[in-house]
Scaffold this active site. Structure first.
Site, short mmCIF file in Angstrom:
data_model
loop_
_atom_site.label_atom_id
_atom_site.label_comp_id
_atom_site.label_asym_id
_atom_site.label_seq_id
_atom_site.Cartn_x
_atom_site.Cartn_y
_atom_site.Cartn_z
N GLU A 5 0.84 -1.10 -0.11
CA GLU A 5 0.13 0.20 -0.14
C GLU A 5 0.93 1.26 -0.15
O GLU A 5 0.51 2.37 -0.60
CB GLU A 5 -1.02 -0.01 1.17
CG GLU A 5 -2.03 -1.15 0.91
CD GLU A 5 -2.96 -1.02 0.09
OE1 GLU A 5 -3.17 0.43 -0.51
OE2 GLU A 5 -3.66 -1.77 -0.63
N TYR A 11 -5.84 6.68 4.51
CA TYR A 11 -6.12 5.63 3.22
C TYR A 11 -5.38 4.23 3.64
O TYR A 11 -5.80 3.33 3.74
CB TYR A 11 -5.66 6.22 1.91
CG TYR A 11 -5.53 4.98 1.18
CD1 TYR A 11 -6.51 4.39 0.39
CD2 TYR A 11 -4.32 4.48 0.74
CE1 TYR A 11 -6.60 3.30 -0.28
CE2 TYR A 11 -4.18 3.13 -0.21
CZ TYR A 11 -5.27 2.76 -0.58
OH TYR A 11 -5.25 1.66 -1.32
N ASP A 63 -9.69 5.31 -2.72
CA ASP A 63 -8.74 5.97 -3.41
C ASP A 63 -9.23 6.67 -4.57
O ASP A 63 -10.39 6.86 -4.77
CB ASP A 63 -7.56 5.00 -3.80
CG ASP A 63 -8.16 3.91 -4.77
OD1 ASP A 63 -9.23 4.05 -5.18
OD2 ASP A 63 -7.14 3.19 -5.41
#
Length: 293
Positions: free
Chosen positions: A39, A122, A140
């Site tokens: 990520e 996020y 996203d």
């Protein structure tokens, strides 16, 4: 019509099961650390550039503690040309905190993840969902675009709004397999509902997409400025770091001067790298990656 009716869970999940890319961080054997590394690397960086570096990283440093034991210079060298190298230093700092404060186990709680160095909203939600299967909205750019079109009938998502974006996405999540649904939303935006030339004929939710039903109206907001790279400070910073990644010994300023012809821009970028902690200067005036002198 509810928001979830525009992106039916069964339809999207069936499509994802048939078409999802076989990415290593999606496999059941991938650890939570592997998910976290992916990520961080995937932020503003395409999958095809991330995957080989991710594989090398996890083979070399399969745990937070093994990453934490590396120097900052080693981490920056392994980061290679992924871009935005401050992410590498943030990942290194997060690894140290996980190793020291969480017994080398990536936390599953969002608030605890947020307390780690360099981990934003996020990334924390993505780890909670994709590493631990939690039913939390993960938003996203791709998800925002899919929701804007399928749910709101707009060509573009417009400026981000964390509260609105999370609310809109949470309303779509099914009671079961919510994390897989979140991954499927991202995949739909990445492969089909793309920004410039959406492949609507291949979309599994074409029949219920409000943008399609409205005749695909054009975006009526301000046009987004195209991001360029050539000649920018980002390119110059990358060139300077390339010089230092290519050697394990500190170098003289003259070696860095060869990386870019514009002396003013080059020196400004070198100063910014020093300020960001991506480059260090030795007592005798040489330059090196952090921790390598």
């Amino acid at each position: 019509m509810s928001a979830s009716a525009n992106i039916p869970a069964d339809t999207l999940l069936d499509w994802f099961a048939d078409t999802a890319r076989d990415l290593p961080w999606r496999r059941p054997e991938c650890t939570a650390w592997g998910v976290l590394v992916s990520e961080v690397m995937l932020q503003q960086t395409p999958v095809n550039r991330v995957e080989p570096i991710w594989r090398d990283w996890l083979e070399r440093w399969p745990t937070p503690s093994s990453t934490a034991a590396a120097t900052q210079g080693e981490v920056l060298r392994a980061w290679g040309k992924l871009g935005y190298p401050r992410r590498a230093l943030r990942l290194h700092a997060a690894a140290r905190a996980i190793a020291e404060d969480h017994d080398d186990v990536v936390p599953s709680d969002i608030d605890t993840l947020l307390a780690l160095p360099g981990i934003g909203a996020y990334t924390a939600r993505a780890v909670a969902a994709f590493a631990y299967g939690q039913a939390v909205p993960v938003v996203d750019t791709n998800v925002r675009r899919v929701v804007a079109r399928a749910v709101h009938g707009a060509a573009d998502a417009g400026p981000p709004s964390t509260t609105r974006d999370l609310r809109d996405t949470e309303a779509l999540l099914p009671r079961e397999r919510a994390a897989t649904y979140s991954a499927a939303l991202m995949e739909l935006g990445a492969l089909v509902c793309v920004a410039r030339t959406p492949r609507c004929a291949d979309c599994p939710v074409l029949a219920t997409c409000r943008w399609q039903l409205a005749g695909r109206p054009a975006h009526d907001g301000p046009a987004r400025a195209a991001q360029k790279f050539a000649g920018t400070d980002r390119q110059v910073r990358g060139r300077l770091l390339d010089v230092l990644r290519g050697t394990t010994e500190p170098v003289e300023k003259a070696a860095l001067d060869l990386a870019w012809s514009d002396a003013g821009q080059r020196d400004r970028c070198l100063h910014s790298l020093l300020v960001d902690g991506l480059v260090e200067q030795t007592r005798d005036g040489l330059f090196a990656l952090p921790g390598e002198h």
